[in-house]
Design an enzyme around this catalytic site. Structure first.
Site, PDB file in Angstrom:
ATOM      1  N   ARG A  10       2.253   2.807   9.442  1.00 61.07           N
ATOM      2  CA  ARG A  10       1.449   3.545  10.431  1.00 61.07           C
ATOM      3  C   ARG A  10       2.295   4.103  11.580  1.00 61.07           C
ATOM      4  O   ARG A  10       1.792   4.916  12.359  1.00 61.07           O
ATOM      5  CB  ARG A  10       0.328   2.666  10.984  1.00 61.07           C
ATOM      6  CG  ARG A  10      -0.773   2.386   9.956  1.00 61.07           C
ATOM      7  CD  ARG A  10      -1.973   1.688  10.571  1.00 61.07           C
ATOM      8  NE  ARG A  10      -3.114   1.688   9.680  1.00 61.07           N
ATOM      9  CZ  ARG A  10      -3.490   0.670   8.902  1.00 61.07           C
ATOM     10  NH1 ARG A  10      -2.797  -0.455   8.908  1.00 61.07           N
ATOM     11  NH2 ARG A  10      -4.544   0.778   8.122  1.00 61.07           N
TER      12      ARG A  10
ATOM     13  N   HIS B 130       9.235  -3.302   3.655  1.00 58.88           N
ATOM     14  CA  HIS B 130       8.800  -3.550   2.272  1.00 58.88           C
ATOM     15  C   HIS B 130      10.001  -3.893   1.386  1.00 58.88           C
ATOM     16  O   HIS B 130       9.950  -4.804   0.562  1.00 58.88           O
ATOM     17  CB  HIS B 130       8.131  -2.299   1.690  1.00 58.88           C
ATOM     18  CG  HIS B 130       6.855  -1.891   2.344  1.00 58.88           C
ATOM     19  ND1 HIS B 130       6.725  -0.710   3.036  1.00 58.88           N
ATOM     20  CD2 HIS B 130       5.636  -2.481   2.388  1.00 58.88           C
ATOM     21  CE1 HIS B 130       5.490  -0.588   3.479  1.00 58.88           C
ATOM     22  NE2 HIS B 130       4.796  -1.646   3.111  1.00 58.88           N
TER      23      HIS B 130
ATOM     24  N   LEU C  31       6.575   3.276   1.589  1.00 58.65           N
ATOM     25  CA  LEU C  31       7.496   2.146   1.711  1.00 58.65           C
ATOM     26  C   LEU C  31       8.585   2.392   2.751  1.00 58.65           C
ATOM     27  O   LEU C  31       9.133   3.488   2.849  1.00 58.65           O
ATOM     28  CB  LEU C  31       8.137   1.860   0.348  1.00 58.65           C
ATOM     29  CG  LEU C  31       7.156   1.512  -0.768  1.00 58.65           C
ATOM     30  CD1 LEU C  31       7.918   1.228  -2.066  1.00 58.65           C
ATOM     31  CD2 LEU C  31       6.278   0.320  -0.406  1.00 58.65           C
ATOM     32  N   HIS C  32       8.871   1.325   3.515  1.00 63.15           N
ATOM     33  CA  HIS C  32       9.957   1.360   4.504  1.00 63.15           C
ATOM     34  C   HIS C  32      10.848   0.153   4.258  1.00 63.15           C
ATOM     35  O   HIS C  32      10.613  -0.629   3.308  1.00 63.15           O
ATOM     36  CB  HIS C  32       9.387   1.394   5.927  1.00 63.15           C
ATOM     37  CG  HIS C  32       8.342   0.338   6.189  1.00 63.15           C
ATOM     38  ND1 HIS C  32       8.637  -1.005   6.192  1.00 63.15           N
ATOM     39  CD2 HIS C  32       7.009   0.432   6.422  1.00 63.15           C
ATOM     40  CE1 HIS C  32       7.549  -1.696   6.446  1.00 63.15           C
ATOM     41  NE2 HIS C  32       6.529  -0.851   6.580  1.00 63.15           N
TER      42      HIS C  32
ATOM     43  N   MET D 233       0.838  -1.203   0.000  1.00 64.17           N
ATOM     44  CA  MET D 233       0.000   0.000   0.000  1.00 64.17           C
ATOM     45  C   MET D 233       0.874   1.255   0.000  1.00 64.17           C
ATOM     46  O   MET D 233       0.402   2.346   0.326  1.00 64.17           O
ATOM     47  CB  MET D 233      -0.937   0.001   1.203  1.00 64.17           C
ATOM     48  CG  MET D 233      -1.889  -1.208   1.191  1.00 64.17           C
ATOM     49  SD  MET D 233      -3.421  -0.937   2.076  1.00 64.17           S
ATOM     50  CE  MET D 233      -2.820  -0.622   3.717  1.00 64.17           C
ATOM     51  N   GLY D 234       2.145   1.115  -0.344  1.00 59.80           N
ATOM     52  CA  GLY D 234       3.020   2.286  -0.433  1.00 59.80           C
ATOM     53  C   GLY D 234       3.481   2.780   0.921  1.00 59.80           C
ATOM     54  O   GLY D 234       3.421   2.052   1.913  1.00 59.80           O
TER      55      GLY D 234
ATOM     56  N   LYS E 226       4.849  -9.946   9.515  1.00 61.59           N
ATOM     57  CA  LYS E 226       4.258  -8.867  10.317  1.00 61.59           C
ATOM     58  C   LYS E 226       2.732  -8.956  10.302  1.00 61.59           C
ATOM     59  O   LYS E 226       2.073  -8.712  11.305  1.00 61.59           O
ATOM     60  CB  LYS E 226       4.741  -7.532   9.727  1.00 61.59           C
ATOM     61  CG  LYS E 226       3.931  -6.306  10.056  1.00 61.59           C
ATOM     62  CD  LYS E 226       4.219  -5.839  11.465  1.00 61.59           C
ATOM     63  CE  LYS E 226       3.690  -4.445  11.720  1.00 61.59           C
ATOM     64  NZ  LYS E 226       2.272  -4.286  11.420  1.00 61.59           N
ATOM     65  N   ASP E 227       2.164  -9.277   9.126  1.00 61.91           N
ATOM     66  CA  ASP E 227       0.714  -9.432   8.983  1.00 61.91           C
ATOM     67  C   ASP E 227       0.425 -10.926   8.833  1.00 61.91           C
ATOM     68  O   ASP E 227       0.065 -11.410   7.759  1.00 61.91           O
ATOM     69  CB  ASP E 227       0.218  -8.632   7.786  1.00 61.91           C
ATOM     70  CG  ASP E 227       0.502  -7.148   7.956  1.00 61.91           C
ATOM     71  OD1 ASP E 227      -0.194  -6.507   8.757  1.00 61.91           O
ATOM     72  OD2 ASP E 227       1.461  -6.640   7.340  1.00 61.91           O
TER      73      ASP E 227
ATOM     74  N   SER F  40       6.365  -0.251  10.264  1.00 62.25           N
ATOM     75  CA  SER F  40       5.011  -0.174   9.725  1.00 62.25           C
ATOM     76  C   SER F  40       4.798   1.223   9.168  1.00 62.25           C
ATOM     77  O   SER F  40       5.297   2.207   9.741  1.00 62.25           O
ATOM     78  CB  SER F  40       3.988  -0.430  10.848  1.00 62.25           C
ATOM     79  OG  SER F  40       2.707   0.009  10.452  1.00 62.25           O
TER      80      SER F  40
HETATM   81  P1  AMP Z   1       1.437  -2.863   3.543  1.00 61.55           P
HETATM   82  O1  AMP Z   1       1.989  -1.828   2.598  1.00 61.55           O
HETATM   83  O2  AMP Z   1       1.416  -2.434   4.965  1.00 61.55           O
HETATM   84  O3  AMP Z   1       0.149  -3.473   3.039  1.00 61.55           O
HETATM   85  O4  AMP Z   1       2.490  -4.045   3.521  1.00 61.55           O
HETATM   86  C1  AMP Z   1       2.878  -4.664   2.312  1.00 61.55           C
HETATM   87  C2  AMP Z   1       3.617  -5.950   2.640  1.00 61.55           C
HETATM   88  O5  AMP Z   1       4.768  -5.631   3.415  1.00 61.55           O
HETATM   89  C3  AMP Z   1       2.768  -6.911   3.467  1.00 61.55           C
HETATM   90  O6  AMP Z   1       2.984  -8.232   3.002  1.00 61.55           O
HETATM   91  C4  AMP Z   1       3.299  -6.717   4.856  1.00 61.55           C
HETATM   92  O7  AMP Z   1       3.147  -7.852   5.678  1.00 61.55           O
HETATM   93  C5  AMP Z   1       4.762  -6.445   4.574  1.00 61.55           C
HETATM   94  N1  AMP Z   1       5.372  -5.736   5.695  1.00 61.55           N
HETATM   95  C6  AMP Z   1       4.873  -4.666   6.370  1.00 61.55           C
HETATM   96  N2  AMP Z   1       5.674  -4.340   7.403  1.00 61.55           N
HETATM   97  C7  AMP Z   1       6.706  -5.217   7.384  1.00 61.55           C
HETATM   98  C8  AMP Z   1       7.863  -5.413   8.210  1.00 61.55           C
HETATM   99  N3  AMP Z   1       8.120  -4.620   9.250  1.00 61.55           N
HETATM  100  N4  AMP Z   1       8.706  -6.429   7.895  1.00 61.55           N
HETATM  101  C9  AMP Z   1       8.439  -7.239   6.836  1.00 61.55           C
HETATM  102  N5  AMP Z   1       7.362  -7.112   6.025  1.00 61.55           N
HETATM  103  C10 AMP Z   1       6.510  -6.121   6.294  1.00 61.55           C
END
Ligand code: AMP
Length: 283
Positions: A184, A34, A30-31, A27-28, A146-147, A182
């Site tokens: 967030r 990601h 990015l850290h 969902m962008g 994480k999820d 995260s």
């Molecule tokens: P999101 O953009 O939050 O939907 O996350 C995209 C993908 O990145 C999902 O598969 C998350 O589980 C993964 N992700 C988010 N945070 C982390 C993290 N701290 N370490 C590893 N993967 C992550």
């Protein structure tokens, strides 16, 4: 790196990629978490696609869809630097044109934990991931531990609907103080940010108790709650000790691999985190 927003164009670009193709749905905002998925995808594939889409159907009405952090230029710069081949950035009405009526409901594994507190969330997640798979035809897709429940839901969906996609789940990346990375985390004010590592500390405390031979789920749950109680800024939504595969809450002495998971609010920010425990037989 090619960046496209419409489905015809992404299909065309996808067709021009040769060899094995991996996708990292995001969902962008990015850290490094990601980017760790991107690196893993690059190490296992000939080409990597990243999607950036803040999926409205996985947010409930009262949730943070409008406030969700967005930084497309920053995201594209990061992806360019790591050498991604293709970025898919569809606008919402490209993914959900007027008249769309089809959803994917994964039943059992969607029901507890996040599914219980965020009704409809996993329907939105499963539907958008299925669409991304059909649009980009990846050989493998990369998700974060994480999820954990999301990863379990996607695994189930891919198997049940016969998607020819390997689902790869990658470790959680953390800040030096243990806080899981995260998008967030940017919502946290300095006091909340200082308090937030208690979530990881609570998980680690339960892990320690388990490693010392404690097999009662109630004791592990209470250990997490005790650590969290030491941080008044954190408001616990749930502390779960669940079967790692079915994600059903454990009540009997542990005789299976376990997922410890927490959802804790700091002010208006809701953080989730988890740890897996491996059960290696009675002690
Ligand atoms: P999101 O953009 O939050 O939907 O996350 C995209 C993908 O990145 C999902 O598969 C998350 O589980 C993964 N992700 C988010 N945070 C982390 C993290 N701290 N370490 C590893 N993967 C992550």
């Amino acid at each position: 790196m090619r960046t496209v927003g419409n489905i015809q164009a992404v299909r065309r670009e996808r067709a021009s990629l040769s060899g094995r193709v991996g996708i990292v749905p995001t969902m962008g905002a990015l850290h490094d978490g990601h980017l760790s998925l991107v690196e893993r995808a690059q190490s296992e594939n000939d080409a990597v696609i990243v999607s950036i889409f803040v999926n409205p159907t996985q947010f409930a009405r009262h949730e943070d869809l409008d406030a969700y952090p967005r930084d497309l230029p920053g995201d594209l710069a990061k992806l360019e630097q790591v050498g991604v081949n293709l970025v898919f950035t569809p606008p919402p009405d490209t993914m959900y044109p007027p008249g769309h009526q089809t959803v994917i409901d994964v039943t059992g594994v969607s029901q507890g934990l996040e599914g219980e507190r965020r009704p409809g969330h996993f329907r939105g997640v499963a539907t958008v991931v299925a669409k991304l798979f059909n649009i980009t035809l990846p050989d493998a897709a990369y998700f974060g531990q994480k999820d954990a429940q999301q990863a379990a839901v996607i695994r189930r969906m891919a198997e049940d609907l016969n998607f020819p996609v390997d689902i790869v789940v990658c470790p959680t990346l953390r800040e030096p103080d243990g806080l899981a990375m995260s998008s967030r985390n940017v919502y946290l004010n300095p006091r909340e940010r200082a308090a937030a590592p208690v979530v990881y500390h609570a998980l680690k405390a339960a892990e320690d108790v388990f490693a010392n031979g404690e097999h009662s789920p109630a004791v592990l749950r209470q250990r997490m709650l005790d650590v969290l109680a030491g941080e008044p800024l954190g408001e616990v939504e749930y502390a779960s000790v669940a079967d790692a595969v079915t994600l059903t809450e454990l009540e009997q002495p542990i005789n299976t691999d376990v997922l410890l998971s927490l959802a804790v609010r700091f002010g208006r920010t809701r953080l989730i985190d988890n740890l897996s425990l491996h059960f290696s037989g009675p002690t």
